[in-house]
Design an enzyme around this catalytic site. Structure first.
Site, mmCIF file in Angstrom:
data_model
loop_
_atom_site.group_PDB
_atom_site.id
_atom_site.type_symbol
_atom_site.label_atom_id
_atom_site.label_comp_id
_atom_site.label_asym_id
_atom_site.label_seq_id
_atom_site.Cartn_x
_atom_site.Cartn_y
_atom_site.Cartn_z
ATOM 1 N N GLU A 55 21.899 14.033 3.588
ATOM 2 C CA GLU A 55 21.094 13.562 4.727
ATOM 3 C C GLU A 55 19.891 14.463 5.006
ATOM 4 O OE1 GLU A 55 23.804 12.745 7.960
ATOM 5 O OE2 GLU A 55 24.978 11.359 6.752
ATOM 6 N N GLU B 171 30.747 5.944 1.560
ATOM 7 C CA GLU B 171 31.305 5.941 2.927
ATOM 8 C C GLU B 171 31.412 4.507 3.445
ATOM 9 O OE1 GLU B 171 29.482 8.790 5.573
ATOM 10 O OE2 GLU B 171 29.211 10.250 3.960
#
Ligand code: G3I
Length: 364
Positions: free
Chosen positions: A172, A279
């Site tokens: 991220e 995810e």
């Protein structure tokens, strides 16, 4: 009459929803023991089907149910061949004090994976969240932070050398507009922290596959495009990067677009990169219609993502962000009950589970 109609509506719509959501447990309010894991209609597990198609089927594992709930562990071992510690590898947990490491959360998961012939995916090494206070609030010079990062990677990756098949090395690092996120790593070290993290991870375990992971990056747009350029640039400069992690946290009102998924994965394939869906979960709280309808739409979303993964041959793992609806991070995120995973509160397979099996068993 109106009143009766209202009561009937409440019974028809809300009661099944309430039943579906009952019994949820969190670490602060322990759940009652789960009923025995239900048998699936077929004895073939998801991971057996996945392996026949060259793809690992994984789940993120929370320590609390892993330690307390034998049904959770047996479901994990039965259906998945790839274990991802949901939080245990994060900086704050493994490196809580400047000189102190704590692997007591990771080691039992590693042992379980070994005993059950599962691979382990490490997540994440360098991220801006779940940092220990000493790091988050410490004021370090560039050289000091470089040394901290280097030692951290050497220690964590080195300890599990040969046991972790893939690492999310940097996670991220991008904002939604595609710019680099303002983190302690970027502010103190500069953008080269990304290159260095991969080089040091590779030194610590040359066999582990190294991934860059982010959210909202599965299809096309400013962020996925920025990620593509970031990883293309790393590859071009010889930084040891093997793949990208597409998180795929989805909602019913933003269903996955199969063409965009395939297009995005294909361009990464052309760079020589693997893709992992890392995810996957599909919230149902923002959908409309009956629970049955929402679960059917959820199943479609799961199937679309997995199908795109199988179509583009460089996609080698499909990981759900949790094992069962009984323990999902979504409640903590939204404050509302949900049912985002493929096994329900009672560990029974949901329509999404059968949809995944259907995809894995189909030729296309
Ligand atoms: O460890 C403490 C515990 O001591 C305390 O009793 C408890 C009280 O709530 O909190 C515990 O910490 C929680 C931690 O999960 C471990 O359970 C944090 O409050 C909670 O915020 C944290 O949430 C995690 C979140 O990352 C943090 O940002 C979620 O479980 C985890 O699923 C989530 O995972 C991230 C991925 O790593 C990266 N991609 C996005 C995804 C969702 O944010």
């Amino acid at each position: 009459m109106k009143h009766r109609l209202l009561v009937a509506l409440v019974v028809l719509v809300l009661v099944p929803f309430a039943i579906a959501f009952q019994g949820r447990g969190t670490p602060s309010t322990p759940a009652p023991p789960a009923p025995p894991a239900a048998n699936t209609s077929s004895s073939t597990s998801l991971h057996t089907l996945g392996q026949q198609r060259g793809i690992d089927i994984g789940a993120a594992v929370q320590l609390y149910p892993f330690q307390k709930d034998a049904n959770y562990r047996s479901l994990l071992a039965r259906e998945f061949n790839l274990l991802v510690p949901e939080n245990a590898f994060k900086f704050a947990y493994v490196h809580p004090t400047p000189e102190g490491y704590d692997f007591s959360g990771v080691d039992p998961l590693m042992a379980f994976a070994k005993d059950h012939n599962m691979k382990v995916r490490g997540h994440p090494l360098i991220w801006h969240e779940q940092l220990p206070t000493w790091l988050d609030e410490g004021e370090f010079t560039r050289d000091e932070l470089l040394e901290i990062m280097h030692k951290h990677i050497q220690t964590v990756v080195g300890r599990y050398r040969g046991q972790v098949s893939a690492w999310d090395v940097v996670s991220e690092a991008l904002n939604r507009d595609g710019s680099l996120r303002d983190t302690v790593w970027l502010r103190t070290i500069g953008p080269e922290y990304i290159d260095l993290a991969y080089r040091w991870a590779h030194e610590a375990d040359p066999q582990a596959k190294l991934f860059y992971g982010d959210y909202a990056n599965e299809e096309r747009g400013r962020k996925p495009d920025a990620m593509y350029h970031l990883v293309a640039n790393l590859r071009q400069r010889g930084v040891p990067l093997d793949g990208v992690s597409l998180q795929a946290h989805r909602w019913l009102d933003a269903p996955p677009n199969p063409e965009a998924l395939v297009e995005n994965m294909t361009r990464h394939k052309k760079l020589g990169l693997e893709v992992h869906f890392t995810e996957v979960d599909v919230q149902i709280q923002r959908g409309t219609g009956s629970l049955e309808k929402r679960l059917a739409m959820q199943a479609d979303a799961y199937a679309t993502i997995l199908k795109s993964c199988l179509i583009v041959k460089n996609c080698t793992a499909f990981v759900t962000w949790g094992v069962t609806d009984r323990y999902s991070w979504i409640v903590g995120l939204t404050g509302k009950q949900d049912a985002p995973l493929i096994f329900d509160e009672s560990y029974r397979p949901k329509p999404a589970y059968y949809a995944l099996k259907q995809v894995l068993s189909s030729e296309f």
